[in-house]
Design an enzyme around this catalytic site. Structure first.
Site, PDB file in Angstrom:
ATOM      1  N   SER A 219       0.823  -1.211   0.000  1.00 38.11           N
ATOM      2  CA  SER A 219       0.000   0.000   0.000  1.00 38.11           C
ATOM      3  C   SER A 219       0.854   1.256   0.000  1.00 38.11           C
ATOM      4  O   SER A 219       0.316   2.351  -0.111  1.00 38.11           O
ATOM      5  CB  SER A 219      -0.856   0.079   1.257  1.00 38.11           C
ATOM      6  OG  SER A 219      -1.269  -1.150   1.688  1.00 38.11           O
TER       7      SER A 219
ATOM      8  N   GLU B 134      -4.482   0.111  -8.316  1.00 35.73           N
ATOM      9  CA  GLU B 134      -3.456   1.108  -8.616  1.00 35.73           C
ATOM     10  C   GLU B 134      -2.240   0.371  -9.181  1.00 35.73           C
ATOM     11  O   GLU B 134      -1.787  -0.610  -8.579  1.00 35.73           O
ATOM     12  CB  GLU B 134      -3.058   1.797  -7.291  1.00 35.73           C
ATOM     13  CG  GLU B 134      -2.964   3.276  -7.352  1.00 35.73           C
ATOM     14  CD  GLU B 134      -2.672   3.897  -5.973  1.00 35.73           C
ATOM     15  OE1 GLU B 134      -2.489   3.184  -4.965  1.00 35.73           O
ATOM     16  OE2 GLU B 134      -2.607   5.135  -5.920  1.00 35.73           O
TER      17      GLU B 134
ATOM     18  N   ASN C  97      -2.878   6.238  -0.848  1.00 37.12           N
ATOM     19  CA  ASN C  97      -2.613   6.402   0.579  1.00 37.12           C
ATOM     20  C   ASN C  97      -1.916   7.714   0.937  1.00 37.12           C
ATOM     21  O   ASN C  97      -1.985   8.141   2.089  1.00 37.12           O
ATOM     22  CB  ASN C  97      -1.852   5.196   1.121  1.00 37.12           C
ATOM     23  CG  ASN C  97      -2.807   4.060   1.366  1.00 37.12           C
ATOM     24  OD1 ASN C  97      -3.881   4.265   1.945  1.00 37.12           O
ATOM     25  ND2 ASN C  97      -2.475   2.868   0.896  1.00 37.12           N
TER      26      ASN C  97
ATOM     27  N   HIS D 249      -1.859  -2.667  -6.665  1.00 40.74           N
ATOM     28  CA  HIS D 249      -2.436  -2.350  -5.359  1.00 40.74           C
ATOM     29  C   HIS D 249      -3.960  -2.466  -5.402  1.00 40.74           C
ATOM     30  O   HIS D 249      -4.631  -1.610  -5.985  1.00 40.74           O
ATOM     31  CB  HIS D 249      -1.985  -0.927  -4.964  1.00 40.74           C
ATOM     32  CG  HIS D 249      -2.477  -0.498  -3.634  1.00 40.74           C
ATOM     33  ND1 HIS D 249      -2.661   0.823  -3.303  1.00 40.74           N
ATOM     34  CD2 HIS D 249      -2.833  -1.204  -2.539  1.00 40.74           C
ATOM     35  CE1 HIS D 249      -3.103   0.903  -2.060  1.00 40.74           C
ATOM     36  NE2 HIS D 249      -3.222  -0.315  -1.583  1.00 40.74           N
TER      37      HIS D 249
HETATM   38  N1  CAA Z   1     -15.375  -9.110   1.611  1.00 38.20           N
HETATM   39  C1  CAA Z   1     -16.126  -9.244   0.507  1.00 38.20           C
HETATM   40  N2  CAA Z   1     -17.272  -8.586   0.320  1.00 38.20           N
HETATM   41  C2  CAA Z   1     -17.708  -7.807   1.321  1.00 38.20           C
HETATM   42  C3  CAA Z   1     -17.000  -7.629   2.502  1.00 38.20           C
HETATM   43  C4  CAA Z   1     -15.776  -8.330   2.628  1.00 38.20           C
HETATM   44  N3  CAA Z   1     -14.991  -8.191   3.708  1.00 38.20           N
HETATM   45  N4  CAA Z   1     -17.674  -6.768   3.292  1.00 38.20           N
HETATM   46  C5  CAA Z   1     -18.779  -6.421   2.620  1.00 38.20           C
HETATM   47  N5  CAA Z   1     -18.803  -7.053   1.429  1.00 38.20           N
HETATM   48  C6  CAA Z   1     -19.814  -6.962   0.403  1.00 38.20           C
HETATM   49  C7  CAA Z   1     -21.130  -7.510   0.902  1.00 38.20           C
HETATM   50  O1  CAA Z   1     -21.150  -8.906   0.797  1.00 38.20           O
HETATM   51  C8  CAA Z   1     -22.103  -6.820  -0.019  1.00 38.20           C
HETATM   52  O2  CAA Z   1     -22.051  -7.472  -1.266  1.00 38.20           O
HETATM   53  P1  CAA Z   1     -23.400  -7.624  -2.146  1.00 38.20           P
HETATM   54  O3  CAA Z   1     -23.871  -6.240  -2.447  1.00 38.20           O
HETATM   55  O4  CAA Z   1     -22.878  -8.340  -3.318  1.00 38.20           O
HETATM   56  O5  CAA Z   1     -24.327  -8.417  -1.332  1.00 38.20           O
HETATM   57  C9  CAA Z   1     -21.473  -5.444  -0.251  1.00 38.20           C
HETATM   58  O6  CAA Z   1     -20.090  -5.591   0.111  1.00 38.20           O
HETATM   59  C10 CAA Z   1     -22.088  -4.393   0.632  1.00 38.20           C
HETATM   60  O7  CAA Z   1     -21.973  -4.852   1.966  1.00 38.20           O
HETATM   61  P2  CAA Z   1     -22.986  -4.478   3.106  1.00 38.20           P
HETATM   62  O8  CAA Z   1     -24.325  -4.244   2.515  1.00 38.20           O
HETATM   63  O9  CAA Z   1     -22.860  -5.509   4.176  1.00 38.20           O
HETATM   64  O10 CAA Z   1     -22.386  -3.188   3.759  1.00 38.20           O
HETATM   65  P3  CAA Z   1     -22.148  -1.741   3.174  1.00 38.20           P
HETATM   66  O11 CAA Z   1     -23.158  -1.360   2.137  1.00 38.20           O
HETATM   67  O12 CAA Z   1     -21.989  -0.924   4.371  1.00 38.20           O
HETATM   68  O13 CAA Z   1     -20.760  -1.854   2.398  1.00 38.20           O
HETATM   69  C11 CAA Z   1     -18.417  -1.703   2.311  1.00 38.20           C
HETATM   70  C12 CAA Z   1     -19.604  -2.344   3.017  1.00 38.20           C
HETATM   71  C13 CAA Z   1     -18.371  -2.159   0.848  1.00 38.20           C
HETATM   72  C14 CAA Z   1     -17.188  -2.209   3.020  1.00 38.20           C
HETATM   73  C15 CAA Z   1     -18.574  -0.137   2.356  1.00 38.20           C
HETATM   74  O14 CAA Z   1     -18.753   0.270   3.680  1.00 38.20           O
HETATM   75  C16 CAA Z   1     -17.380   0.591   1.796  1.00 38.20           C
HETATM   76  O15 CAA Z   1     -17.220   0.746   0.596  1.00 38.20           O
HETATM   77  N6  CAA Z   1     -16.504   1.080   2.700  1.00 38.20           N
HETATM   78  C17 CAA Z   1     -15.268   1.775   2.324  1.00 38.20           C
HETATM   79  C18 CAA Z   1     -14.244   0.738   1.959  1.00 38.20           C
HETATM   80  C19 CAA Z   1     -12.948   1.386   1.538  1.00 38.20           C
HETATM   81  O16 CAA Z   1     -12.747   2.583   1.488  1.00 38.20           O
HETATM   82  N7  CAA Z   1     -11.999   0.514   1.203  1.00 38.20           N
HETATM   83  C20 CAA Z   1     -10.645   0.932   0.854  1.00 38.20           C
HETATM   84  C21 CAA Z   1      -9.803   0.904   2.070  1.00 38.20           C
HETATM   85  S1  CAA Z   1      -8.155   1.418   1.724  1.00 38.20           S
HETATM   86  C22 CAA Z   1      -7.430   0.046   1.108  1.00 38.20           C
HETATM   87  O17 CAA Z   1      -7.946  -1.018   1.036  1.00 38.20           O
HETATM   88  C23 CAA Z   1      -6.061   0.172   0.582  1.00 38.20           C
HETATM   89  C24 CAA Z   1      -5.004   0.508   1.452  1.00 38.20           C
HETATM   90  O18 CAA Z   1      -3.928   0.573   0.923  1.00 38.20           O
HETATM   91  C25 CAA Z   1      -5.100   0.758   2.892  1.00 38.20           C
END
Ligand code: CAA
Length: 306
Positions: free
Chosen positions: A130, A176, A214, A164
């Site tokens: 990341s 990325e 990031n 990424h």
């Molecule tokens: N793995 C796989 N799928 C997942 C999951 C997981 N851990 N958590 C949730 N999902 C899926 C659910 O199964 C659901 O899928 P369907 O629509 O196909 O049924 C979908 O995501 C939506 O889930 P929920 O309805 O339970 O919950 P939500 O609408 O609140 O969404 C979320 C959950 C997708 C995580 C949403 O909150 C979100 O987009 N959050 C922000 C995530 C983000 O910013 N990620 C990037 C982080 S930074 C990074 O990763 C890189 C780095 O370098 C640090």
């Protein structure tokens, strides 16, 4: 001018690390790119957890009518586990490996030196880091007797690339793509093509600490933690402000818990050390929480309890 996507030529993929990122990468590769995957983790316990998540997500897709039972079986059948005792030798036949272990430069350097020695000379060595320098990771692929300026040295390091993914990998649409100084155009083109086959949109960043994602996200998260530390608002009010005021899917403190506070701290340290810019200095509260073992969702406690 329209550009054509080169074939990725990945007939078999290795994924190294069966944590949330590695598991997600294995799943989208098997499901979207339809590529057989060899999943390796030194901890059999971690592999078990990873596969349980894969099964759960496939069951959900079947339940929602997005996959038939047979299609889900095919996807699951494409994911094979490399026994821990085989080590990286078990990845010998892959055309590309994606490394997704924790954010630690020395660990990644050791891994990439071994991968370069064990894998086919033409295999792509991708890292899901990341924030860590892809150029440093590429340099680590050379043994002590190989000069970085020699034809052999250039060829070996040219196969390393940053790929990424974002968490949760099956949901987030971005990858990325980062080129090390040594990366060849062919490696870049094939890695891009593979990410597209996984259903992702690709953005390109230079090899700077934190890349684009990031370098922008972590100061935002850190600022939210400092707002909490200074008592400017409660955790709920900070998160609700960003969720409802700016339509973010999660507030920054919830997101930090989701990413993992140890990962956030490791990325922030890489940013701070790599740039000497005080805007990247991790907050004391974040350091303390990691010292306490409060790592967010994965440990049951972070800014919230889980
Ligand atoms: N793995 C796989 N799928 C997942 C999951 C997981 N851990 N958590 C949730 N999902 C899926 C659910 O199964 C659901 O899928 P369907 O629509 O196909 O049924 C979908 O995501 C939506 O889930 P929920 O309805 O339970 O919950 P939500 O609408 O609140 O969404 C979320 C959950 C997708 C995580 C949403 O909150 C979100 O987009 N959050 C922000 C995530 C983000 O910013 N990620 C990037 C982080 S930074 C990074 O990763 C890189 C780095 O370098 C640090």
């Amino acid at each position: 001018m329209a550009s054509t996507l080169v074939p990725h030529g990945i007939r078999r993929l290795g994924v190294l690390g069966a944590g949330q990122m590695g598991t997600g990468i294995a799943l989208v590769s098997a499901m979207r790119a339809k590529v057989p995957v060899l999943l390796y983790d030194k901890s059999p316990e971690q592999v078990k957890k990873g596969l349980a998540l894969v099964d759960k997500l496939l069951d959900k897709d079947v339940g929602k009518g997005r996959l038939t039972n047979d299609e889900a079986k095919d996807v699951r059948g494409r994911i094979e586990v490399v026994p821990a005792e085989s080590g990286f030798k078990g990845l010998r036949d892959v055309d590309m490996v994606v490394e997704a272990v924790s954010e630690n430069l020395q660990l990644k350097e050791t891994i990439f030196a071994s991968l370069a020695a064990e894998l086919k000379p033409e295999a792509i060595l991708a890292t899901n880091t990341s924030s860590i320098s892809i150029t440093k990771i590429a340099a680590a692929t050379l043994g002590k007797n190989v000069s970085p300026a020699s034809e052999e040295g250039k060829r070996i390091a040219s196969r390393v690339v940053g790929l990424h993914f974002f968490n949760p990998v099956p949901v987030m649409k971005l990858v990325e793509l980062i080129s090390a100084l040594q990366t060849s155009q062919e490696t870049l083109d094939r890695a891009r093509s593979f990410a597209v086959a996984c259903g992702k949109t690709v953005t390109v960043s230079k090899d700077v600490p934190g890349f684009v994602s990031n370098a922008l996200l972590m100061p935002f998260i850190n600022e939210a933690i400092m707002h909490l530390e200074k008592g400017i608002a409660t955790r709920e009010d900070i998160d609700t402000t960003l969720k409802l005021g700016m339509n973010h899917p999660m507030g920054p403190l919830q997101l930090a818990d989701f990413i993992g506070l140890d990962t956030c701290l490791a990325i922030q340290k890489t940013l701070y050390e790599g740039t000497s810019d005080s805007k990247y200095r991790p907050s004391i509260l974040l350091e303390q929480m990691v010292n306490a073992g409060w790592l967010g969702r994965k440990s049951g406690k972070g800014f919230y309890d889980y």
